[in-house]
Design a protein around this motif. Structure first.
Motif, PDB file in Angstrom:
ATOM      1  N   HIS A 158       0.949  -1.222  -0.085  1.00 11.50           N
ATOM      2  CA  HIS A 158       0.047   0.122   0.046  1.00 11.50           C
ATOM      3  C   HIS A 158       0.627   1.257  -0.018  1.00 11.50           C
ATOM      4  N   ARG A 159       2.021   1.326   0.859  1.00 10.03           N
ATOM      5  CA  ARG A 159       2.756   2.241   1.014  1.00 10.03           C
ATOM      6  C   ARG A 159       3.426   2.742  -0.367  1.00 10.03           C
ATOM      7  N   GLN A 160       4.007   1.609  -0.941  1.00 10.23           N
ATOM      8  CA  GLN A 160       4.719   1.679  -2.411  1.00 10.23           C
ATOM      9  C   GLN A 160       3.900   2.106  -3.357  1.00 10.23           C
ATOM     10  N   ARG A 161       2.575   1.589  -3.570  1.00  7.38           N
ATOM     11  CA  ARG A 161       1.669   2.111  -4.255  1.00  7.38           C
ATOM     12  C   ARG A 161       1.179   3.521  -4.252  1.00  7.38           C
ATOM     13  N   ARG A 162       1.127   3.845  -3.097  1.00 12.65           N
ATOM     14  CA  ARG A 162       0.821   5.468  -2.994  1.00 12.65           C
ATOM     15  C   ARG A 162       1.875   6.219  -3.330  1.00 12.65           C
ATOM     16  N   ALA A 163       3.008   5.931  -3.031  1.00 19.66           N
ATOM     17  CA  ALA A 163       4.309   6.815  -3.349  1.00 19.66           C
ATOM     18  C   ALA A 163       4.402   6.960  -4.938  1.00 19.66           C
ATOM     19  N   LEU A 164       3.847   5.885  -5.655  1.00 14.59           N
ATOM     20  CA  LEU A 164       4.177   5.741  -6.970  1.00 14.59           C
ATOM     21  C   LEU A 164       3.178   7.132  -7.632  1.00 14.59           C
ATOM     22  N   ARG A 165       2.200   7.338  -6.796  1.00 14.29           N
ATOM     23  CA  ARG A 165       1.347   8.358  -7.346  1.00 14.29           C
ATOM     24  C   ARG A 165       1.956   9.871  -7.579  1.00 14.29           C
ATOM     25  N   TYR A 166       2.945   9.949  -6.557  1.00 16.20           N
ATOM     26  CA  TYR A 166       3.186  11.304  -6.181  1.00 16.20           C
ATOM     27  C   TYR A 166       4.599  11.482  -6.810  1.00 16.20           C
ATOM     28  N   MET A 167       5.186  10.449  -7.409  1.00 18.76           N
ATOM     29  CA  MET A 167       6.685  10.560  -8.100  1.00 18.76           C
ATOM     30  C   MET A 167       6.633  11.348  -9.122  1.00 18.76           C
ATOM     31  N   ASP A 168       7.630  12.225  -9.563  1.00 18.03           N
ATOM     32  CA  ASP A 168       7.792  13.036 -10.724  1.00 18.03           C
ATOM     33  C   ASP A 168       8.489  12.040 -11.690  1.00 18.03           C
ATOM     34  N   ALA A 169       8.300  12.623 -13.058  1.00 22.18           N
ATOM     35  CA  ALA A 169       8.720  12.195 -14.148  1.00 22.18           C
ATOM     36  C   ALA A 169      10.208  11.539 -13.971  1.00 22.18           C
ATOM     37  N   ASP A 170      10.877  12.420 -13.346  1.00 20.03           N
ATOM     38  CA  ASP A 170      12.472  11.844 -13.278  1.00 20.03           C
ATOM     39  C   ASP A 170      12.609  10.657 -12.408  1.00 20.03           C
ATOM     40  N   GLN A 171      11.770  10.667 -11.445  1.00 24.15           N
ATOM     41  CA  GLN A 171      11.724   9.597 -10.556  1.00 24.15           C
ATOM     42  C   GLN A 171      11.325   8.370 -11.257  1.00 24.15           C
ATOM     43  N   LEU A 172      10.244   8.400 -11.823  1.00 27.94           N
ATOM     44  CA  LEU A 172       9.752   7.180 -12.422  1.00 27.94           C
ATOM     45  C   LEU A 172      10.834   6.729 -13.581  1.00 27.94           C
ATOM     46  N   ASP A 173      11.211   7.710 -14.338  1.00 28.33           N
ATOM     47  CA  ASP A 173      12.360   7.458 -15.195  1.00 28.33           C
ATOM     48  C   ASP A 173      13.501   6.550 -14.607  1.00 28.33           C
ATOM     49  N   GLU A 224      -0.570   0.623 -11.632  1.00 31.52           N
ATOM     50  CA  GLU A 224       0.119  -0.005 -10.623  1.00 31.52           C
ATOM     51  C   GLU A 224      -0.673   0.428  -9.193  1.00 31.52           C
ATOM     52  N   SER A 225      -0.651   1.851  -9.080  1.00 33.15           N
ATOM     53  CA  SER A 225      -0.896   2.361  -7.918  1.00 33.15           C
ATOM     54  C   SER A 225      -2.683   2.120  -7.470  1.00 33.15           C
ATOM     55  N   ARG A 226      -3.477   1.925  -8.382  1.00 33.90           N
ATOM     56  CA  ARG A 226      -4.610   1.614  -8.532  1.00 33.90           C
ATOM     57  C   ARG A 226      -4.907   0.152  -7.870  1.00 33.90           C
ATOM     58  N   LYS A 227      -3.878  -0.689  -8.104  1.00 32.09           N
ATOM     59  CA  LYS A 227      -4.331  -2.086  -7.620  1.00 32.09           C
ATOM     60  C   LYS A 227      -4.507  -2.078  -6.202  1.00 32.09           C
ATOM     61  N   PRO A 228      -5.515  -3.230  -5.825  1.00 32.07           N
ATOM     62  CA  PRO A 228      -5.468  -3.410  -4.413  1.00 32.07           C
ATOM     63  C   PRO A 228      -4.489  -3.826  -3.629  1.00 32.07           C
TER      64      PRO A 228
END
Length: 53
Positions: free
Chosen positions: A19-34, A46-50
């Motif tokens: 839950h914590r990791q998926r919530r964090a994905l929502r707030y990452m910027d483009a550089d972090q996701l890259d 991924e962040s919408r998965k239960p």
């Protein structure tokens, strides 16, 4: 490891961490996701998965 121990571990360790990791994905910027090698759409999907999946 007994089945009861496995279930307890999933409930108290794995699920909250997912839950914590998926919530964090929502707030990452483009550089972090890259840096992770994923796109914004993949992160949102991924962040919408239960947490139990």
């Amino acid at each position: 490891m007994s089945w009861l121990t496995r279930i307890a571990r999933m409930i108290f360790c794995i699920w909250p961490e997912r839950h914590r990791q998926r919530r964090a994905l929502r707030y990452m910027d483009a550089d972090q996701l890259d840096d992770l090698g994923i796109t914004r759409s993949t992160a949102m999907r991924e962040s919408r998965k239960p947490f139990w999946q």
